[in-house]
Design an enzyme around this catalytic site. Structure first.
Site, PDB file in Angstrom:
ATOM      1  CG  HIS A 264      -1.848   1.381   1.267  1.00 51.01           C
ATOM      2  ND1 HIS A 264      -3.278   1.061   1.011  1.00 51.01           N
ATOM      3  CD2 HIS A 264      -1.806   2.483   1.832  1.00 51.01           C
ATOM      4  CE1 HIS A 264      -3.606   2.277   1.262  1.00 51.01           C
ATOM      5  NE2 HIS A 264      -2.817   3.151   1.682  1.00 51.01           N
ATOM      6  CD  GLU A 265       1.696   3.581   3.695  1.00 56.91           C
ATOM      7  OE1 GLU A 265       1.709   4.791   3.141  1.00 56.91           O
ATOM      8  OE2 GLU A 265       0.620   3.386   4.423  1.00 56.91           O
TER       9      GLU A 265
END
Length: 498
Positions: A264-265
């Site tokens: 995600h990051e």
């Protein structure tokens, strides 16, 4: 051109200060000793005031007007940059410097209190800090509301998603709230009748999890020559232009949570890394609001990484890095785990079906907080009631309820809607990319993300803030932001016949 060039020179100074603040804030969340919090808050407050002074200096409005009067002398990027400079000016000029300083100090105090209070499930120590911070945020919202001619909540939302209005959010969220509960019931019933996945058994050493995360970041093309991975209480992406910092958190009995947080990051980081470098010191070179930013992280985590094609490639990597053996580590089993739909308490661990319901909960509470209709003391009870109504579970404590996110202690109100708007946009963008790139899904099966990323570079990342958020989405996908692709993905992924 002189007035415009002076504006660009000022923005270059602002960008340098904001880059310094970005690194200091990353350090505050990852490495700073807790005893340094008061000193760090003072430094960040002073830097914020310096930025505020640059953005509200005498004569700045006149420069903007002079540049607008000669707008025909500017190219498309410069015109968009001038629009973004004016947007920042209107937001910043509305708020007096003393309120800016109070907000920075109050948010720093509340976020540092949250770090210890959440671990102890100590709502009583956090509540007074939040109450003081919310009062300041209501003051900020009221001032900006008058300056922008929008509602107080829209004034806060506009900081994160320029041009977004409550009626748009209400419409999309009403559609999702109408669609998801029935689909959720169908999916959970269907999955209950299917073979149940077997969870790989830990413990999974933290260092091995870190190595796995780094390996996947490398596969995804994370720029390690100007970026890094660290640990924080709450995963985030930050840092500065050309120096991207992402974080995750680890649990020794669940490697999947950390892994998906890293993916995600990394989506956030790759978006930042792909922005137009020639405009890095100017507002037009920044990310196009948080709906687009969240779309890029959720596209990678929820759309691409949870596709059957990507799982076929990723599972052998996971198995090799963690030493997994047996049926629990087979691709079909891990795919069932990754696609397991189950109402839960924690937003960051929620599946893509229940995730929007977590955000709708926060959106409703935020609007009540900003309107002054919900007292801080009543927030835990309101949270628990809405969680049970929307998601179907009730928190047994405040740690896993109202205290689970760091956003409100950091003074971030108006941000939460962008998570689910981003999820909706991610589905729409991914669908458009698949239509345009026939090799996209076969590429994911090979661990080759270049077809996807090439399309994103051309249509999203390289565009910076050249267009407003909704125009950028429409140009990239051929349609305005809507729920159709999101709902179609849910139905196809979870309810289509095998």
């Amino acid at each position: 051109m002189q007035a415009y060039q002076q504006l660009e020179a000022r923005q270059k100074k602002i960008a340098a200060l904001e880059n310094a603040m970005g690194i200091l804030q990353w350090d505050q969340e990852t490495m700073m000793p807790s005893g340094a919090a008061p000193a760090r808050a003072t430094v960040l407050a002073e830097l914020s005031v310096m930025v505020h002074e640059l953005e509200t200096a005498e004569g700045l409005e006149e420069q903007i007007q002079q540049a607008k009067a000669n707008v025909d002398a500017l190219d498309a990027w410069q015109q968009a940059n001038l629009r973004e400079i004016r947007h920042r000016f209107v937001h910043t000029n509305a708020v007096p410097a003393d309120l800016v300083e109070k907000l920075v100090i109050a948010s720093s105090e509340a976020s540092m209190t949250w770090r210890t209070a959440r671990a102890k499930d100590d709502w009583n120590s956090l509540a007074p800090k939040l109450d003081a911070l919310f009062a300041l945020k209501r003051e900020e919202a009221a001032i900006k509301s008058a300056a922008l001619g929008v509602t107080p909540y829209e004034a806060l939302l506009d900081q994160f998603d320029p041009g977004r209005r409550e009626n748009q959010v209400d419409s999309i969220f009403a559609d999702l709230a109408d669609f998801l509960p029935g689909v959720l019931a169908e999916i959970t019933a269907k999955q209950a009748a299917e073979p149940q996945p077997v969870s790989p058994q830990g413990p999974f050493p933290i260092e091995k999890q870190r190595e796995l995360g780094l390996e996947l970041m490398n596969i995804l093309g994370f720029p390690f020559d100007h970026g890094r991975l660290d640990v924080a209480h709450h995963p985030f992406s930050g840092g500065a232009a050309g120096d991207v910092r992402i974080t995750t958190r680890y649990e020794d009995d669940d490697f999947m949570a950390s892994l998906m947080a890293v993916i995600h990051e990394t989506g956030h980081a790759l978006y930042e890394d792909g922005l137009p470098a020639e405009w890095a010191t100017q507002p037009v070179g920044k990310s196009r609001g948080m709906t687009l930013h969240e779309s890029q992280s959720l596209l990678l985590e929820m759309q691409a990484a949870r596709s059957s094609e990507a799982i076929q490639f990723l599972v052998p990597v996971i198995r090799r890095m963690l030493g997994g053996r047996g049926d629990a580590w087979e691709a079909d089993n891990l795919l069932r785990i990754y696609r397991r739909v189950k109402p839960g308490l924690i937003r960051v661990y929620a599946d893509e079906v229940t995730y929007p319901l977590h955000v709708i909960l926060r959106y409703r509470l935020e609007k009540a907080i900003v309107a002054g209709e919900l007292a801080t003391a009543d927030l835990p009870g309101a949270w628990n009631e809405l969680m049970e109504t929307l998601v179907g579970v009730r928190p047994p404590n405040n740690r896993d309820g109202v205290m689970q996110d760091v956003h409100w202690p950091e003074g971030i109100l108006g941000y939460f809607p962008t998570y689910s708007l981003g999820a909706v946009a991610a589905a729409q963008i991914f669908a458009a990319a698949k239509r345009a790139e026939p090799d996209l899904l076969p590429g994911l099966a090979r661990g080759d993300f270049r077809p996807l990323f090439g399309w994103l570079d051309t249509n999203i990342r390289s565009q910076g803030c050249l267009y407003m958020p909704d125009e950028l989405i429409a140009r990239a996908t051929g349609a305005p932001l809507g729920t159709e692709a999101f709902k179609a993905n849910i139905l196809d992924r979870y309810l289509a016949p095998a």
